[in-house]
Structure formats: structure tokens, C-alpha cells
Design an enzyme around this catalytic site. Structure first.
Site, mmCIF file in Angstrom:
data_model
loop_
_atom_site.group_PDB
_atom_site.id
_atom_site.type_symbol
_atom_site.label_atom_id
_atom_site.label_comp_id
_atom_site.label_asym_id
_atom_site.label_seq_id
_atom_site.Cartn_x
_atom_site.Cartn_y
_atom_site.Cartn_z
ATOM 1 N N GLY A 135 0.819 -1.196 0.000
ATOM 2 C CA GLY A 135 0.000 0.000 0.000
ATOM 3 C C GLY A 135 0.850 1.241 0.000
ATOM 4 O O GLY A 135 2.047 1.196 0.250
ATOM 5 N N GLN B 246 5.427 -2.711 -4.686
ATOM 6 C CA GLN B 246 6.599 -3.322 -4.036
ATOM 7 C C GLN B 246 7.872 -2.566 -4.423
ATOM 8 O O GLN B 246 7.832 -1.353 -4.546
ATOM 9 C CB GLN B 246 6.692 -4.819 -4.370
ATOM 10 C CG GLN B 246 5.433 -5.610 -4.034
ATOM 11 C CD GLN B 246 5.259 -5.873 -2.551
ATOM 12 O OE1 GLN B 246 6.120 -5.570 -1.744
ATOM 13 N NE2 GLN B 246 4.113 -6.421 -2.184
#
Length: 428
Positions: A40, A223
Site C-alpha cells: 500500500g 513493491q
């Protein structure tokens, strides 16, 4: 106008939204090309904070078309939960485009993710349990469910039956869990199909046409480099390509279209989950970074592991991704430190190593070699030019720039989207 990739240059949570905010009105499309809701990012606009997990951050920028590319794995329930939360706060989400070729996370993917991780015990990877890995595994094994399958119930049912024929044996006989009903999965997926339908398109074609028309397209990685399935600290990685190369495969855009790569690095380093982390701190300085930087996962809430800046990792990321510009975030977190160490190399069994070791065993045993730089006590959140920064802050930035493999073009000096120092144009 260029196609630009933004990647995390460490282990994630670097603040990629800061670069997206900096480009602002110059962007026409923002594309998420990998990952799912296992990571997130938090975007701060004024006094409003938005936590996004699956949606690209461009959904918060007026005039930008947000795109979920074919390389993403989508949990539809999470997608609509996020959309509904934004709608409730007055955000226009009507321009969202979703690739027909993106793969879907189902109930059985989440179940398998959780039970497999528990089964591994001390050998666990540290996954979020959100079904990301099993969904990518099904994609590679050619038994996955794609977005377009929702619009043909017969094909959807056939694919779910084929997937569960094997997976239910695994769940029942190996993991001692109940079998999952085909009808349950199919009905759940179909319940979202009509709402999803208007968003679904050939996103690769739309992005190609946008670039042909001179639009600026920003590709936003989920990521980070050190979690890339090929180039990260395997097996403690994610299940997708989170480096710049993944932007092409995860969106359908030709690699030659990608003109600039912006790497995001924190002024220190963090990591969530298991795996090697040479500069990790277990003392009061690690707690200092965690507390001052609010280092808790946006998605999981887990406390992040914290350590000093690691220049070999920055150099590695610059090389793997072809970084043209770095954005350095959270410089303000270091305010108040008398001395600031930065890792310049590693000691591996008595031998100095200047680059990230190719051997995972060597990386596990790498001991950081530090240089220390004088700190500063002045509040830097109001700085907007490089000269506004204290001299010691300037010297720290210049020192890590010299050892990181690319120029530092912007510096985050606070959590707000306007709290940034610009040194070079990220598009030129």
C-alpha cells in the site's frame, strides 16, 4: 511526451506517491503494472490522508486516467471497497480502466496463501496472506482466472472447476481444511461482473494510442526492486516483476517506449517481512527511525524493520532499473541526529564487498561498512529549494548521491505532497 517508470529502489514503502505528486498535472495516465493489494501507499493531500492498496495513486489526481494493467492480480472485493471509500470522500473514480487480461484473486487463493504460510512454520516467507503468490502461481501454471472470464459464465465455471479439482485435494488431505465450493466461488465473482464491466478494456491498446497522441504515461510499480521475483532477495520476495522491466510486460507497452526511470529511496532503509537486511537496527536508533518516520505498514499495520541508508542497494537498483533520477524521501525524519551513518560497502567474511553480493548466503552474512556524516537540528519541512536546507543536510544528500549511481532530483522534507525540494526536472 515520455513514458516514465517509478520504482521503489529499496524494499518498498519508499513513498512513490511523492514522485507522482511532483509530476502532477504533467501526467495523463498512471498505470499500476504489477502486484496486488499486498502493498500500500499513503498519499497526503492537505490535511487528508488516503491509504491505497490496489488502486494506482493517480486516481487522486484530477485529470489523470488511472489504469490497472494486465500484470496486476485483482481482488475484486478489495477493488470495490477502495473505490467506495474514495467515492464517499468525494473522489471521482469514473476514469478507472482495468485490463481484461489481469488475473483475479479468489477465495481459494487467499485460503491457500494463509495455510501454506502456517505450514512452513519457521521457514515462512512473511507473506501478507492476501492470495498474491497463489494467484501468480496459477497464472504461470495456466489455470488462472482473468477479468475477461467474468463475462462468460460457462468459461468461468470451467476454469474454477479445473482449479478446485486439484486445490480441494490439497486443502482437505494435506492442510485439513474444508473443500471450497465451485458454486460459491463462481457466484461471488459473478456478483461483481456488471459493475466491473464498464471499466474493462484493452488497456495495452489504449496506452499505445495515448503515447502516440503525445500523452505522458506514468508506470507505477508496486513493491520494490529488492522484492522483485528475479532480482530481489529471493525467496523473500514478492511474486511479480517490480523492477522497470516489469512495466513493459505488465502493461503491454514496448520497452523502447520507456524513456525515464525514477527510483524512490528513503533517506534511510526499511523492510517488512522476513529476509536479509544488512543495515537493520535493533537499538534505540531503529526505534527512533520507526517512531519519527511512522514506519508501520499501510496494508498490514506491521512495524517496519528500520536501518541506515544502504548505498550498495541504491547502486544495484540504479543498475538493474536504469534509473535516470532518484527521489529521496523522508529526509526530515533524520532531523535531530548528531551523526548519520550511511552504508558504503559490506564486510563479508573479512572481505570488503562494494556491490550487493550475488550469493544469498553472502548477503545474509554481510556486515555494513559505514561512513558517518554530521547531522542537523533545524526544521527542514519548510524548505523548497536545495539552498533552503541546512548545510549538513545538503552535504548528506550530496554524499549519498555520489555513491548511489544516479542524480537525486527531488527530496521529500515532510509527509505532505507539497513538502518537497526540487533539484532537477524529472521529465528532462
Amino acid at each position: 511526451m515520455p513514458a516514465v517508470v517509478i520504482i521503489g529502489a529499496q524494499w518498498g514503502d519508499e513513498g512513490k506517491g511523492k514522485a507522482t505528486d511532483l509530476l502532477g498535472s504533467r501526467i495523463d495516465y498512471v498505470v499500476k503494472f504489477n502486484g496486488g493489494n499486498n502493498a500500500g501507499h499513503t498519499v497526503v493531500i492537505g490535511n487528508q490522508k488516503y491509504a491505497l492498496h490496489l488502486l494506482p495513486s493517480g486516481i487522486l489526481t484530477e485529470g489523470v486516467t488511472p489504469v490497472i494493467g494486465n500484470g496486476v492480480v485483482i481482488d475484486i472485493e478489495v477493488l470495490f471497497d477502495e473505490l467506495d471509500a474514495l467515492i464517499a470522500r468525494g473522489v471521482d473514480v469514473s476514469k478507472l480502466k482495468v485490463s481484461a487480461n489481469a488475473h483475479l484473486i479468489t477465495h481459494y487463493h487467499r485460503t491457500l496463501d494463509k495455510v501454506t504460510e502456517r505450514f512452513l512454520g519457521s521457514r515462512s516467507i512473511g507473506t501478507t496472506g492476501r492470495g498474491i503468490g497463489p494467484t501468480y502461481a496459477d497464472k504461470i501454471n495456466r489455470v488462472g482466472i482473468r477479468v475477461q472470464d467474468l463475462f462468460d459464465e460457462n468459461i468461468l465455471r470451467q476454469k474454477v472447476e479445473a482449479a478446485l479439482d486439484q486445490k480441494n485435494h490439497l486443502l482437505v488431505k494435506i492442510y485439513n481444511r474444508r473443500a471450497i465450493s465451485v458454486d460459491e466461488v463462481v457466484e461471488t465473482l459473478l456478483s461483481y461482473s456488471e459493475r466491473l464491466r464498464p471499466m474493462v478494456t484493452d488497456t495495452a491498446l489504449e496506452l499505445h494510442r495515448a503515447l502516440e497522441d503525445g500523452k505522458t504515461v506514468l508506470f507505477e510499480a508496486g513493491q520494490a526492486t529488492m522484492l522483485d521475483v528475479d532480482h530481489g532477495t529471493y525467496p523473500f520476495v514478492t511474486s511479480s516483476s517490480s523492477t522497470a522491466g516489469g512495466a513493459a510486460t505488465g502493461s503491454g507497452i514496448a520497452p523502447a517506449r520507456l524513456e525515464r526511470v525514477i527510483g524512490i529511496v528513503k533517506a534511510y532503509t526499511t523492510r517488512v517481512g522476513a529476509g536479509p537486511f544488512p543495515t537493520e537496527l535493533f537499538d534505540q536508533w531503529g526505534e527512533f527511525l520507526r517512531a519519527n518516520g511512522f514506519e508501520f505498514g499501510t496494508t498490514t499495520g506491521r512495524p517496519r524493520r528500520c536501518g541506515w541508508y544502504d548505498a550498495p542497494i541504491a547502486r544495484y537498483s540504479a543498475r538493474i532499473n536504469g534509473v535516470t533520477d532518484f527521489v529521496l524521501t523522508k529526509l526530515d525524519v533524520l532531523t535531530g541526529l548528531q551523526k548519520i551513518p550511511a552504508c558504503v560497502a559490506y564486510d563479508v567474511d573479512g572481505v570488503r564487498v562494494d556491490e550487493v553480493p550475488v550469493s544469498q548466503s553472502d548477503f545474509h552474512h554481510a556486515v555494513p561498512i559505514y561512513e558517518e556524516f554530521p547531522g542537523w537540528t533545524e526544521d527542514i519541512t519548510g524548505a523548497r529549494t536545495f539552498d533552503d536546507l541546512p548545510v549538513n543536510a545538503q552535504n548528506y544528500v550530496l554524499a549519498i548521491e555520489a555513491m548511489s549511481g544516479a542524480r537525486i532530483s527531488a527530496i521529500g522534507v515532510g509527509p505532505g505532497r507539497e513538502e518537497i525540494v526540487t533539484r532537477h526536472d524529472l521529465l528532462g
